[in-house]
Write a protein that holds these residues in place. Structure first.
Motif, PDB file in Angstrom:
ATOM      1  N   ASN A 194       2.625  14.081  -7.173  1.00  0.00           N
ATOM      2  CA  ASN A 194       1.517  15.011  -7.401  1.00  0.00           C
ATOM      3  C   ASN A 194       2.092  16.427  -7.475  1.00  0.00           C
ATOM      4  N   LYS A 196       1.003  19.114  -6.542  1.00  0.00           N
ATOM      5  CA  LYS A 196       0.722  19.919  -5.344  1.00  0.00           C
ATOM      6  C   LYS A 196       1.692  19.620  -4.209  1.00  0.00           C
ATOM      7  N   THR A 227      -3.835  16.599   1.508  1.00  0.00           N
ATOM      8  CA  THR A 227      -5.293  16.506   1.438  1.00  0.00           C
ATOM      9  C   THR A 227      -5.754  15.130   0.964  1.00  0.00           C
ATOM     10  N   ASP A 229      -7.745  14.697  -1.488  1.00  0.00           N
ATOM     11  CA  ASP A 229      -7.690  14.701  -2.952  1.00  0.00           C
ATOM     12  C   ASP A 229      -6.331  14.215  -3.453  1.00  0.00           C
ATOM     13  N   MET A 230      -5.267  14.662  -2.793  1.00  0.00           N
ATOM     14  CA  MET A 230      -3.926  14.196  -3.163  1.00  0.00           C
ATOM     15  C   MET A 230      -3.806  12.695  -2.936  1.00  0.00           C
ATOM     16  N   TYR A 232      -6.148  10.445  -2.891  1.00  0.00           N
ATOM     17  CA  TYR A 232      -6.964   9.712  -3.867  1.00  0.00           C
ATOM     18  C   TYR A 232      -6.229   9.594  -5.203  1.00  0.00           C
ATOM     19  N   SER A 233      -5.525  10.651  -5.605  1.00  0.00           N
ATOM     20  CA  SER A 233      -4.882  10.654  -6.924  1.00  0.00           C
ATOM     21  C   SER A 233      -3.645   9.747  -6.972  1.00  0.00           C
TER      22      SER A 233
END
Length: 277
Positions: A194, A196, A227, A229-230, A232-233
């Protein structure tokens, strides 16, 4: 004169006999080294088969190097999991393509070579400026990247300014199902998951797992800065266990050296690749 001639013949015969003896010893040592390597592989395999397959970490017994020295025999066994690396054969998966884009950008490899990989493996149509017919099938070996025009620097690593960029050969594979073990993945692989995940966050992940190996991919959110969000991706592409292992056996018998590399699938209990060096 006759004495000198006879001496010459004797000396030549002696030299030939010594050479023949050394040759026979070399063949014997090589055979012995191979059988020792086979026994060492069986030992390594038994360690992997007895290990808890639900979680694999760098603290496990298999991750520790083993060396044995006695008389004129030296044996070294090194095991690492292929699941710590990025599989370059998942080129048809859109999520994995994002990982490849991050990886090539982080390694400072021209993105045009990523398109060559897609065309070579049949993930997209196109042409490649090379002198070989396009394969249109997954890679059987990472060394096929040389056929695609990848430079040695891209494959083995390079210095740009004061920064070193690892090569693809050191952080990728063709043997896994694509799942990446976050308990064992090196920093460049973690960063590719990712955009991020920078050097700072990747280092935090490595530091955290040294003391608290992840029992589940969800445990990544326990690392400060990581996070949901990370998670999940990248969740479809990560795991905390490994199925494919690289077993490298190095044997020395006298002056004879032998290395045998095995790629072992623990789930299937089969050797899927073997190379004698």
């Amino acid at each position: 004169m006759a004495f000198l001639t006879l001496s010459s013949y004797v000396l030549q015969a002696y030299t030939d006999s010594i050479s023949a003896y050394k040759y026979v010893v070399s063949i014997y040592n090589k055979d012995q080294a191979y059988y020792i390597a086979q026994s060492a592989f069986e030992l390594a395999k038994s360690i992997l088969d007895r290990d808890d397959p639900s979680v694999d970490t760098l603290n496990d017994l298999w991750a520790l190097p083993f060396e044995f020295n006695k008389d004129n025999v030296k044996v070294k066994i090194t095991i690492y999991d292929e699941n710590r690396f990025i599989n370059l054969n998942n080129t048809k998966d859109s999520g994995y393509r994002k990982i490849y884009e991050n990886l090539f950008r982080n390694l400072s490899i021209n993105q045009s070579f990523l398109n060559r990989l897609y065309v070579w493996t049949g993930a997209q149509e196109g042409s490649i400026p090379i002198n070989y017919p396009i394969k249109k099938r997954p890679l059987d070996s990472l060394y096929e990247l040389k056929l695609l025009g990848f430079s040695d620097e891209d494959l083995y690593g390079k210095m740009l300014g004061n920064q070193f960029y690892p090569g693809l050969l050191s952080i990728s594979t063709v043997f896994t199902d694509g799942k990446i073990n976050v308990n064992t993945a090196p920093v460049p692989v973690l960063k590719a998951l990712n955009p991020k995940i920078d050097d700072n966050l990747a280092s935090k992940i490595v530091d955290y797992r040294k003391k608290n190996p992840f029992k589940s991919p969800n445990d990544l959110v326990l690392v400060q800065g990581f996070t949901f969000d990370m998670l999940y991706s990248i969740s479809p592409y990560i795991d905390v266990k490994s199925s494919v292992f690289h077993i490298k056996v190095e044997v020395s018998v006298g002056d004879t050296n032998l290395q045998v590399d095995y790629i072992y699938n623990r789930n299937q209990k089969t050797v899927i690749y073997k190379e004698i060096i």
